[in-house]
Scaffold this motif. Sequence first.
Motif, mmCIF file in Angstrom:
data_model
loop_
_atom_site.group_PDB
_atom_site.id
_atom_site.type_symbol
_atom_site.label_atom_id
_atom_site.label_comp_id
_atom_site.label_asym_id
_atom_site.label_seq_id
_atom_site.Cartn_x
_atom_site.Cartn_y
_atom_site.Cartn_z
ATOM 1 N N GLU A 53 14.894 14.211 4.858
ATOM 2 C CA GLU A 53 13.868 13.896 5.854
ATOM 3 C C GLU A 53 14.149 12.570 6.555
ATOM 4 N N LEU A 54 14.562 11.559 5.784
ATOM 5 C CA LEU A 54 14.854 10.254 6.382
ATOM 6 C C LEU A 54 16.046 10.324 7.328
ATOM 7 N N GLN A 55 17.095 11.018 6.925
ATOM 8 C CA GLN A 55 18.281 11.131 7.779
ATOM 9 C C GLN A 55 17.998 11.944 9.036
ATOM 10 N N PHE A 56 17.131 12.932 8.924
ATOM 11 C CA PHE A 56 16.758 13.715 10.100
ATOM 12 C C PHE A 56 15.939 12.865 11.071
ATOM 13 N N LYS A 57 14.962 12.129 10.530
ATOM 14 C CA LYS A 57 14.082 11.305 11.367
ATOM 15 C C LYS A 57 14.824 10.128 11.988
ATOM 16 N N TRP A 58 15.746 9.524 11.244
ATOM 17 C CA TRP A 58 16.462 8.324 11.678
ATOM 18 C C TRP A 58 17.973 8.549 11.586
ATOM 19 N N SER A 115 5.159 -1.041 8.711
ATOM 20 C CA SER A 115 6.017 -0.118 9.443
ATOM 21 C C SER A 115 5.955 1.283 8.841
ATOM 22 N N LEU A 116 5.727 2.259 9.690
ATOM 23 C CA LEU A 116 5.741 3.656 9.256
ATOM 24 C C LEU A 116 7.175 4.165 9.330
ATOM 25 N N VAL A 117 7.675 4.631 8.212
ATOM 26 C CA VAL A 117 9.046 5.106 8.146
ATOM 27 C C VAL A 117 9.109 6.628 8.243
ATOM 28 N N LEU A 118 8.200 7.295 7.554
ATOM 29 C CA LEU A 118 8.243 8.748 7.503
ATOM 30 C C LEU A 118 6.864 9.283 7.178
ATOM 31 N N GLU A 119 6.514 10.393 7.769
ATOM 32 C CA GLU A 119 5.277 11.108 7.453
ATOM 33 C C GLU A 119 5.634 12.504 7.004
ATOM 34 N N ASN A 120 5.038 12.922 5.927
ATOM 35 C CA ASN A 120 5.202 14.292 5.448
ATOM 36 C C ASN A 120 3.842 14.964 5.464
ATOM 37 N N PRO A 121 3.582 15.804 6.455
ATOM 38 C CA PRO A 121 2.288 16.500 6.484
ATOM 39 C C PRO A 121 2.131 17.417 5.272
ATOM 40 N N VAL A 122 0.921 17.483 4.783
ATOM 41 C CA VAL A 122 0.623 18.318 3.628
ATOM 42 C C VAL A 122 -0.536 19.232 4.009
ATOM 43 N N ALA A 123 -0.415 20.500 3.699
ATOM 44 C CA ALA A 123 -1.498 21.444 3.970
ATOM 45 C C ALA A 123 -2.050 21.936 2.633
ATOM 46 N N PHE A 124 -3.366 22.068 2.571
ATOM 47 C CA PHE A 124 -4.012 22.548 1.370
ATOM 48 C C PHE A 124 -4.428 23.997 1.561
ATOM 49 N N PRO A 125 -4.028 24.873 0.642
ATOM 50 C CA PRO A 125 -4.512 26.249 0.730
ATOM 51 C C PRO A 125 -6.001 26.282 0.367
ATOM 52 N N ILE A 126 -6.750 27.030 1.133
ATOM 53 C CA ILE A 126 -8.189 27.088 0.875
ATOM 54 C C ILE A 126 -8.701 28.470 1.279
ATOM 55 N N ARG A 127 -9.700 28.930 0.575
ATOM 56 C CA ARG A 127 -10.296 30.220 0.913
ATOM 57 C C ARG A 127 -10.967 30.119 2.277
ATOM 58 N N PRO A 128 -10.893 31.178 3.087
ATOM 59 C CA PRO A 128 -11.487 31.151 4.432
ATOM 60 C C PRO A 128 -12.969 30.799 4.441
ATOM 61 N N ASP A 129 -13.712 31.237 3.435
ATOM 62 C CA ASP A 129 -15.146 30.969 3.438
ATOM 63 C C ASP A 129 -15.479 29.499 3.136
ATOM 64 N N LEU A 130 -14.499 28.718 2.684
ATOM 65 C CA LEU A 130 -14.718 27.298 2.401
ATOM 66 C C LEU A 130 -14.108 26.373 3.460
ATOM 67 N N SER A 131 -13.266 26.921 4.318
ATOM 68 C CA SER A 131 -12.499 26.070 5.238
ATOM 69 C C SER A 131 -13.367 25.274 6.201
ATOM 70 N N SER A 132 -14.429 25.851 6.728
ATOM 71 C CA SER A 132 -15.250 25.099 7.690
ATOM 72 C C SER A 132 -15.935 23.915 7.013
ATOM 73 N N GLY A 133 -16.405 24.074 5.796
ATOM 74 C CA GLY A 133 -17.041 22.973 5.075
ATOM 75 C C GLY A 133 -16.062 21.855 4.757
ATOM 76 N N VAL A 134 -14.870 22.217 4.314
ATOM 77 C CA VAL A 134 -13.854 21.206 4.017
ATOM 78 C C VAL A 134 -13.450 20.484 5.300
ATOM 79 N N SER A 135 -13.260 21.232 6.383
ATOM 80 C CA SER A 135 -12.914 20.612 7.665
ATOM 81 C C SER A 135 -13.988 19.628 8.112
ATOM 82 N N TYR A 136 -15.255 20.022 7.947
ATOM 83 C CA TYR A 136 -16.369 19.149 8.306
ATOM 84 C C TYR A 136 -16.286 17.829 7.548
#
Length: 135
Positions: free
Chosen positions: A44-49, A105-126
């Motif tokens: 990731e570092l070599q790709f970014k920089w 200084s920001l060197v690298l960001e690694n986005p992380v996604a959390f799996p969540i049931r569809p019926d809970l996603s709006s509450g978590v997003s809120y």
Amino acid sequence: ITISPYVANLAAFLTRSVPDYVASVEGAINAGLKICGHPALAEELQFKWPDANFVFSKSGKEFYGVLEDYQAGKCDVLAVGREDTMMDLELLNMFCDEGLLYTNSLVLENPVAFPIRPDLSSGVSYWILQGEKYH
């Protein structure tokens, strides 16, 4: 839902406290400095920089190995995550002994996604939006 809690070497850039202070990856690249980074982030570092001169520890000692490479003169600055190292007082003392300091200084960001049931996603997003808005 995507967040970026893991900011690689993230959240911070460690450098010696010297007159030729380098506070960012761009500064290290422009100065032709070698940058020690954690081997788990090598791709990731070599790709970014791609123009950076990274050194990745092969010792298997995590951040202690990165610091050992620095102490051995294999690199001029460190790219380590503040969140990854702040709870290790022994390592922090070793950073201090070397005259190293954190930058913002920001060197690298690694986005992380959390799996969540569809019926809970709006509450978590809120609540994530409320957290961003008020904290």
